[in-house]
Design an enzyme around this catalytic site. Structure first.
Site, PDB file in Angstrom:
ATOM      1  N   VAL A  88     -31.565 -68.868 -42.996  1.00  0.00           N
ATOM      2  CA  VAL A  88     -32.582 -69.301 -43.950  1.00  0.00           C
ATOM      3  C   VAL A  88     -32.810 -68.154 -44.923  1.00  0.00           C
ATOM      4  O   VAL A  88     -33.262 -67.079 -44.539  1.00  0.00           O
ATOM      5  CB  VAL A  88     -33.897 -69.714 -43.247  1.00  0.00           C
ATOM      6  CG1 VAL A  88     -33.749 -71.076 -42.603  1.00  0.00           C
ATOM      7  CG2 VAL A  88     -34.333 -68.689 -42.200  1.00  0.00           C
ATOM      8  N   THR A  90     -32.458 -66.890 -49.508  1.00  0.00           N
ATOM      9  CA  THR A  90     -32.538 -67.236 -50.918  1.00  0.00           C
ATOM     10  C   THR A  90     -31.184 -67.032 -51.571  1.00  0.00           C
ATOM     11  O   THR A  90     -30.293 -66.391 -51.006  1.00  0.00           O
ATOM     12  CB  THR A  90     -33.596 -66.378 -51.642  1.00  0.00           C
ATOM     13  OG1 THR A  90     -33.268 -64.993 -51.462  1.00  0.00           O
ATOM     14  CG2 THR A  90     -34.986 -66.649 -51.084  1.00  0.00           C
ATOM     15  N   GLU A 181     -24.237 -63.595 -47.247  1.00  0.00           N
ATOM     16  CA  GLU A 181     -24.027 -63.601 -45.797  1.00  0.00           C
ATOM     17  C   GLU A 181     -23.238 -64.776 -45.216  1.00  0.00           C
ATOM     18  O   GLU A 181     -22.711 -64.684 -44.106  1.00  0.00           O
ATOM     19  CB  GLU A 181     -25.392 -63.571 -45.075  1.00  0.00           C
ATOM     20  CG  GLU A 181     -26.156 -62.276 -45.185  1.00  0.00           C
ATOM     21  CD  GLU A 181     -26.959 -62.135 -46.460  1.00  0.00           C
ATOM     22  OE1 GLU A 181     -27.264 -61.005 -46.859  1.00  0.00           O
ATOM     23  OE2 GLU A 181     -27.265 -63.183 -47.075  1.00  0.00           O
ATOM     24  N   ASP A 204     -33.787 -67.590 -57.998  1.00  0.00           N
ATOM     25  CA  ASP A 204     -33.618 -67.227 -59.401  1.00  0.00           C
ATOM     26  C   ASP A 204     -32.382 -67.945 -59.931  1.00  0.00           C
ATOM     27  O   ASP A 204     -31.510 -68.354 -59.166  1.00  0.00           O
ATOM     28  CB  ASP A 204     -33.485 -65.712 -59.572  1.00  0.00           C
ATOM     29  CG  ASP A 204     -32.347 -65.135 -58.754  1.00  0.00           C
ATOM     30  OD1 ASP A 204     -31.313 -64.799 -59.341  1.00  0.00           O
ATOM     31  OD2 ASP A 204     -32.492 -65.015 -57.519  1.00  0.00           O
TER      32      ASP A 204
END
Length: 242
Positions: A88, A90, A181, A204
């Protein structure tokens, strides 16, 4: 115990959520899990185990980048027998198909890392997500009214990449966003016969230069964590009992 995790046998659940930030792991455990207890403080890479609606779940920080993810994912899978890992985190969008605060459910991850080439002697191994986790996540996202998109990520070894033309070329081939990752996580899960999925929020947008505030990230992150936990719960309940 393993080299980087201090948990005793049985202290880590079969199902693990992995944010990059160890403080975010702490926040997830304290906010969403019942009876959460800490099992790891080695290198301040915090890990916790609790339950979510009766399902044992652990939350383990991975750090940033594929080398760090590979350390913790390997030890979880090899030394503790973890069966499910959901990252989990961004990501930065590079496609007009997704907008700020959308959730990306990653079916695959391209990479500029040499990790898999070293492992496979030059072959470009293409790791993918677990289909059942991906299906549950997509269905849960739809039922929750989240703006979710299933598609590919690019796992970069460079956070500050001075080649914007590379992002544009990746977008031309359908890649939705950049993170750091997923490729190695998917590879390791396949190696150890486990399930893995990345659920990432667009924090973003590289094309529009939009970015979320700290408060917006936390609110969107909450929705993403709930989506991941519901996916873990549904997947666990679908497993045959022994």
């Amino acid at each position: 115990m393993s080299i980087h995790l201090a948990a005793q046998p049985g202290e880590i659940a079969p199902h693990v959520l992995m944010p990059g930030d160890p403080l975010r792991a702490q926040w997830i455990a304290e906010t969403f899990l019942e009876d959460a207890r800490q099992y790891n403080t080695v290198r301040n890479m915090f890990g916790y185990t609790g339950t979510y609606q009766g399902v044992p779940v652990s939350v383990q920080g991975s750090g940033m980048g594929q080398p760090s993810m590979s350390i913790y994912a390997t030890e979880l899978l090899k030394d503790y027998g973890v069966k499910t890992i959901i990252r989990v985190g961004t990501c930065g969008a590079i496609s007009h198909q997704v907008k700020l605060r959308d959730v990306i459910i990653a079916n695959t991850a391209s990479t500029d890392s040499a990790i898999n080439r070293l492992q496979f002697h030059g072959i470009d191994f293409a790791p993918g997500a677990d289909f059942n986790l991906m299906r549950y996540a997509a269905d849960n996202a739809e039922s929750r009214g989240l703006n979710a998109k299933v598609g590919g990520l690019f796992s970069s070894d460079l956070f500050y990449n001075g080649r914007p033309e590379l992002a544009m070329q990746l977008a031309d081939y359908g890649v939705l966003a950049i993170e750091m990752e997923t490729s190695v996580l998917y590879t390791l899960a396949l190696k150890y016969g486990a399930q893995a999925l990345t659920v990432a929020t667009v924090s973003d947008h590289i094309l529009t230069e939009e970015a979320t505030s700290a408060q917006e990230r936390q609110q969107t992150f909450s929705a993403m964590v709930e989506l991941a936990l519901e996916t873990v719960k549904q997947n666990a309940e679908a497993q045959p009992s022994h």
